[in-house]
Design a protein around this motif. Structure first.
Motif, PDB file in Angstrom:
ATOM      1  N   ILE A  70     -14.813  32.382   4.392  1.00  0.00           N
ATOM      2  CA  ILE A  70     -15.045  31.223   5.266  1.00  0.00           C
ATOM      3  C   ILE A  70     -14.403  29.992   4.634  1.00  0.00           C
ATOM      4  CG2 ILE A  70     -16.797  29.761   6.324  1.00  0.00           C
ATOM      5  CD1 ILE A  70     -18.632  32.161   6.404  1.00  0.00           C
ATOM      6  N   GLN A  71     -13.290  29.559   5.233  1.00  0.00           N
ATOM      7  CA  GLN A  71     -12.631  28.362   4.719  1.00  0.00           C
ATOM      8  C   GLN A  71     -11.679  27.811   5.775  1.00  0.00           C
ATOM      9  OE1 GLN A  71      -9.080  29.334   2.170  1.00  0.00           O
ATOM     10  NE2 GLN A  71     -10.496  30.891   1.427  1.00  0.00           N
ATOM     11  N   VAL A  72     -11.484  26.495   5.749  1.00  0.00           N
ATOM     12  CA  VAL A  72     -10.493  25.871   6.627  1.00  0.00           C
ATOM     13  C   VAL A  72      -9.761  24.798   5.832  1.00  0.00           C
ATOM     14  CG1 VAL A  72     -11.619  26.202   8.874  1.00  0.00           C
ATOM     15  CG2 VAL A  72     -12.179  24.200   7.511  1.00  0.00           C
ATOM     16  N   GLU A  73      -8.586  24.446   6.324  1.00  0.00           N
ATOM     17  CA  GLU A  73      -7.824  23.362   5.688  1.00  0.00           C
ATOM     18  C   GLU A  73      -7.528  22.293   6.728  1.00  0.00           C
ATOM     19  OE1 GLU A  73      -4.359  25.005   3.783  1.00  0.00           O
ATOM     20  OE2 GLU A  73      -5.564  26.453   2.658  1.00  0.00           O
ATOM     21  N   ARG A  74      -7.647  21.055   6.330  1.00  0.00           N
ATOM     22  CA  ARG A  74      -7.347  19.936   7.229  1.00  0.00           C
ATOM     23  C   ARG A  74      -6.509  18.891   6.477  1.00  0.00           C
ATOM     24  NH1 ARG A  74      -8.849  23.098  10.307  1.00  0.00           N
ATOM     25  NH2 ARG A  74     -10.613  23.045  11.761  1.00  0.00           N
ATOM     26  N   LYS A  75      -5.635  18.217   7.223  1.00  0.00           N
ATOM     27  CA  LYS A  75      -4.800  17.181   6.602  1.00  0.00           C
ATOM     28  C   LYS A  75      -5.444  15.817   6.780  1.00  0.00           C
ATOM     29  CE  LYS A  75      -0.402  19.452   7.230  1.00  0.00           C
ATOM     30  NZ  LYS A  75       0.656  19.674   8.160  1.00  0.00           N
ATOM     31  N   THR A  76      -5.318  14.969   5.777  1.00  0.00           N
ATOM     32  CA  THR A  76      -5.703  13.569   5.900  1.00  0.00           C
ATOM     33  C   THR A  76      -4.819  12.786   4.924  1.00  0.00           C
ATOM     34  OG1 THR A  76      -7.541  11.995   5.849  1.00  0.00           O
ATOM     35  CG2 THR A  76      -7.625  13.764   4.238  1.00  0.00           C
ATOM     36  N   PHE A  77      -5.196  11.572   4.571  1.00  0.00           N
ATOM     37  CA  PHE A  77      -4.355  10.834   3.617  1.00  0.00           C
ATOM     38  C   PHE A  77      -5.215   9.957   2.720  1.00  0.00           C
ATOM     39  CE2 PHE A  77      -4.450   8.522   7.606  1.00  0.00           C
ATOM     40  CZ  PHE A  77      -4.805   7.240   7.227  1.00  0.00           C
ATOM     41  N   PHE A  78      -4.614   9.578   1.601  1.00  0.00           N
ATOM     42  CA  PHE A  78      -5.276   8.710   0.615  1.00  0.00           C
ATOM     43  C   PHE A  78      -4.427   7.444   0.512  1.00  0.00           C
ATOM     44  CE2 PHE A  78      -6.130   7.060  -3.579  1.00  0.00           C
ATOM     45  CZ  PHE A  78      -7.501   7.245  -3.740  1.00  0.00           C
ATOM     46  N   VAL A  79      -5.072   6.291   0.428  1.00  0.00           N
ATOM     47  CA  VAL A  79      -4.329   5.023   0.369  1.00  0.00           C
ATOM     48  C   VAL A  79      -4.482   4.397  -1.013  1.00  0.00           C
ATOM     49  CG1 VAL A  79      -4.015   2.737   1.386  1.00  0.00           C
ATOM     50  CG2 VAL A  79      -4.712   4.666   2.834  1.00  0.00           C
ATOM     51  N   TYR A  80      -3.332   4.111  -1.658  1.00  0.00           N
ATOM     52  CA  TYR A  80      -3.313   3.365  -2.934  1.00  0.00           C
ATOM     53  C   TYR A  80      -3.067   1.889  -2.631  1.00  0.00           C
ATOM     54  CZ  TYR A  80      -2.657   7.787  -5.491  1.00  0.00           C
ATOM     55  OH  TYR A  80      -2.803   9.036  -6.017  1.00  0.00           O
ATOM     56  N   PRO A  81      -3.800   1.004  -3.268  1.00  0.00           N
ATOM     57  CA  PRO A  81      -3.492  -0.423  -3.105  1.00  0.00           C
ATOM     58  C   PRO A  81      -2.206  -0.762  -3.871  1.00  0.00           C
ATOM     59  CG  PRO A  81      -5.309  -0.132  -4.630  1.00  0.00           C
ATOM     60  CD  PRO A  81      -4.926   1.240  -4.161  1.00  0.00           C
ATOM     61  N   PRO A  82      -1.598  -1.962  -3.678  1.00  0.00           N
ATOM     62  CA  PRO A  82      -0.415  -2.344  -4.453  1.00  0.00           C
ATOM     63  C   PRO A  82      -0.767  -2.450  -5.933  1.00  0.00           C
ATOM     64  CG  PRO A  82      -0.748  -3.820  -2.580  1.00  0.00           C
ATOM     65  CD  PRO A  82      -1.954  -2.966  -2.660  1.00  0.00           C
ATOM     66  N   ALA A  83       0.180  -2.125  -6.805  1.00  0.00           N
ATOM     67  CA  ALA A  83      -0.066  -2.143  -8.258  1.00  0.00           C
ATOM     68  C   ALA A  83      -0.451  -3.525  -8.737  1.00  0.00           C
ATOM     69  CB  ALA A  83       1.190  -1.645  -8.991  1.00  0.00           C
ATOM     70  N   ASP A 143       0.845  -1.209   0.000  1.00  0.00           N
ATOM     71  CA  ASP A 143       0.000   0.000   0.000  1.00  0.00           C
ATOM     72  C   ASP A 143       0.876   1.253   0.000  1.00  0.00           C
ATOM     73  OD1 ASP A 143      -2.145  -1.653   0.190  1.00  0.00           O
ATOM     74  OD2 ASP A 143      -2.684  -1.119   2.251  1.00  0.00           O
ATOM     75  N   LEU A 144       0.370   2.293  -0.604  1.00  0.00           N
ATOM     76  CA  LEU A 144       1.052   3.599  -0.544  1.00  0.00           C
ATOM     77  C   LEU A 144       0.109   4.593   0.131  1.00  0.00           C
ATOM     78  CD1 LEU A 144       3.299   5.659  -1.407  1.00  0.00           C
ATOM     79  CD2 LEU A 144       1.939   6.074  -3.445  1.00  0.00           C
ATOM     80  N   LEU A 145       0.628   5.267   1.139  1.00  0.00           N
ATOM     81  CA  LEU A 145      -0.185   6.254   1.876  1.00  0.00           C
ATOM     82  C   LEU A 145       0.280   7.652   1.465  1.00  0.00           C
ATOM     83  CD1 LEU A 145      -0.958   5.853   5.615  1.00  0.00           C
ATOM     84  CD2 LEU A 145      -0.111   8.028   4.767  1.00  0.00           C
ATOM     85  N   GLU A 146      -0.620   8.431   0.886  1.00  0.00           N
ATOM     86  CA  GLU A 146      -0.225   9.757   0.411  1.00  0.00           C
ATOM     87  C   GLU A 146      -0.950  10.834   1.213  1.00  0.00           C
ATOM     88  OE1 GLU A 146      -0.491  10.285  -3.819  1.00  0.00           O
ATOM     89  OE2 GLU A 146      -0.540  12.461  -3.612  1.00  0.00           O
ATOM     90  N   HIS A 147      -0.164  11.756   1.790  1.00  0.00           N
ATOM     91  CA  HIS A 147      -0.779  12.835   2.588  1.00  0.00           C
ATOM     92  C   HIS A 147      -1.425  13.858   1.669  1.00  0.00           C
ATOM     93  CE1 HIS A 147       0.599  11.554   6.492  1.00  0.00           C
ATOM     94  NE2 HIS A 147       1.714  11.168   5.896  1.00  0.00           N
ATOM     95  N   ILE A 148      -2.615  14.290   2.029  1.00  0.00           N
ATOM     96  CA  ILE A 148      -3.315  15.301   1.225  1.00  0.00           C
ATOM     97  C   ILE A 148      -3.879  16.388   2.149  1.00  0.00           C
ATOM     98  CG2 ILE A 148      -3.940  13.808  -0.725  1.00  0.00           C
ATOM     99  CD1 ILE A 148      -6.678  13.392   0.552  1.00  0.00           C
TER     100      ILE A 148
END
Ligand code: SF4
Ligand code: SF4
Length: 463
Positions: free
Chosen positions: A445-458, A428-433
């Protein structure tokens, strides 16, 4: 300085000045919950709605970082007030003292004649008489109206008045609120009519700490023993050499008018005592007595240093200036932090399923976005992924409407456009977004928050 203060006190006794302050405090306390700024209370700590109203601005429970500033201000404010003015709060602003004046001096003494005179608070009513017992019950019944009104008024700072009245129109469905109202009302009734100043002397924690905050420039009710004569020896025992009556060197007539009038039953001629609530009744009493001799009062509202050196009270000194600076700094921080308040909040939770691989080969990650509109207007919100061309939000497709002061949950799906380009071969690849949430109808009116997206193995994507 205190001669002119005493002259004013002779013309207009402190008792009447306190009554005026009591009326002002009562009007402010009763009207404050009904005054609204932008539709919000000036102060409200609502456990029901999980929000704090401060000067018309609403802060949600996630923004309670303001509370420590308020509490620090409260404590520093109490230290400052006590160092400067002694127990000025007790005599002039405390509801306990106001209720006692209303109950003992107003209802028991003036209205029902249960007590003979306001200026003799030592003489208890004769309860061997049935008529006095009935008067006591009547006085308590009259005061109960004030007690339950005050209890409701206190609760208005935690439950908005319109909610309170709505809940109390159906009290048995809101038994906790009903219990608080009855409990506080009964406590006030019991306290003002039966416990009296014993509360100030034996229960109130402020009475315990205030004496350590005093210094020799703190203003308080003080007896001028240089003029009046030392009635008590330094160990607190009655001075056997104390003059029995007035003479040139000892002006105190020993009339004990200052003692009889004291609601906490102390003799101010003994010096500063823990029991003194700074009501200044003794100052008024001695002012009247000394007026017969054309002399200023022997008991005055001054500081030990001012009385001994016959000079002005020093209000501005290192300690009080230090408190003013600390209060100003905390207040400025509170204003800056409060004015930078976010008008929306966003919480992002990832779903337990890390990803799903669609038949089309697309990879989806699922999130729950909790949007809170802390603004006073309704808004529509939408989301975007910052600085990432490879990912896109595919659901929800339309902005989400959230009413002012409300929250809304949205299930958000993020899809990878070409997952094979990013995925690792066999893990798996975990990419911060970074997600930006914003009101589509208000650029501010706006806010930003961090989370991540997970890619499965190729290798899984190629299956
Ligand atoms: S000594 Fe008694 S009467 Fe005088 S200010 Fe204190 S509490 Fe009031
Ligand atoms: S009222 Fe004044 S004169 Fe009378 S006992 Fe008190 S200090 Fe002395």
């Amino acid at each position: 300085m205190h001669n002119s203060t005493q002259a004013k006190s002779a013309i207009f006794p402190y008792r009447y000045r306190r009554y005026i302050v009591y009326v002002c405090v009562a009007v402010i306390a009763l009207s404050l919950p009904f005054i609204q700024i932008n539709g919000n209370q000036i102060f409200l700590l609502s456990f029901d709605h999980k929000e704090l109203h401060l000067l018309g601005t609403v802060f949600s429970v996630q923004e309670f970082y303001l509370m420590p500033f308020l509490l620090i201000m409260l404590f520093v404010g109490i230290f400052f007030m006590t160092t400067l003015g002694g127990r000025v709060w007790c005599g002039w602003g405390c509801p306990q003292t106001m209720f006692r004046v209303i109950y003992r001096d107003g209802i028991e003494t003036k209205l029902l004649g249960l007590r003979k005179r306001i200026d003799n608070k030592q003489k208890a009513p004769d309860f061997s008489l049935m008529s006095n017992k009935l008067k006591k019950l009547l006085a308590m019944a009259i005061f109960s109206l004030i007690a339950f009104t005050a209890a409701a008024n206190f609760l208005f700072f935690f439950v908005p008045p319109h909610d309170f009245f709505a809940y109390m129109s159906n009290p048995f469905e809101h038994t906790i609120l009903l219990g608080f109202w009855l409990g506080i009302g009964l406590f006030l009734l019991f306290d003002a009519t039966l416990i009296g100043e014993n509360f100030c002397v034996y229960v109130c924690p402020y009475a315990r700490v205030q004496s350590v905050l005093y210094d020799n420039d703190t203003i308080m009710a003080i007896y001028d023993s240089d003029r009046g004569g030392a009635v008590y020896a330094p160990n607190g025992e009655k001075n056997p050499l104390a003059p029995k009556k007035q003479n040139e060197a000892n002006e105190c007539t020993n009339c004990v008018a200052c003692v009889k009038v004291c609601p906490t039953h102390i003799d101010i001629r003994k010096g500063m005592q823990l029991e003194c609530i700074n009501c200044l009744e003794c100052v008024d009493a001695c002012t009247s007595v000394m007026a017969h001799y054309n002399r200023p009062s022997l008991v005055c509202w001054s500081s030990p240093n001012a009385v001994s050196s016959k000079s002005k009270v020093r209000y501005f000194r290192m300690k009080t200036i230090g408190y003013i600076i600390v209060l100003a700094v905390i207040f400025s921080i509170l204003l800056i932090v409060g004015s930078n308040k976010e008008t929306m909040l966003l919480n992002i939770d990832r779903n337990t399923q890390a990803y799903s691989i669609r038949k089309s080969g697309a990879v989806h990650n699922y999130y729950t976005f909790l949007v809170e509109n802390t603004d006073s207007k309704d808004h529509k919100f939408y989301f975007e992924i910052l600085d990432n061309e490879k990912l896109e939000i595919i659901a929800p497709s339309d902005p989400v409407s959230v009413r002012a002061g409300s929250k809304s949950k949205s299930v958000v799906t993020i899809s990878a456009r070409s997952p094979l380009d990013s995925a690792l071969e066999d893990k798996d690849l975990l990419e911060h977004i970074v997600i930006k949430a914003y009101a589509v109808d208000d650029d501010n009116i706006q806010v930003e928050r961090k989370t991540f997206f997970v890619y499965p193995p190729a290798k899984d994507l190629r299956k």
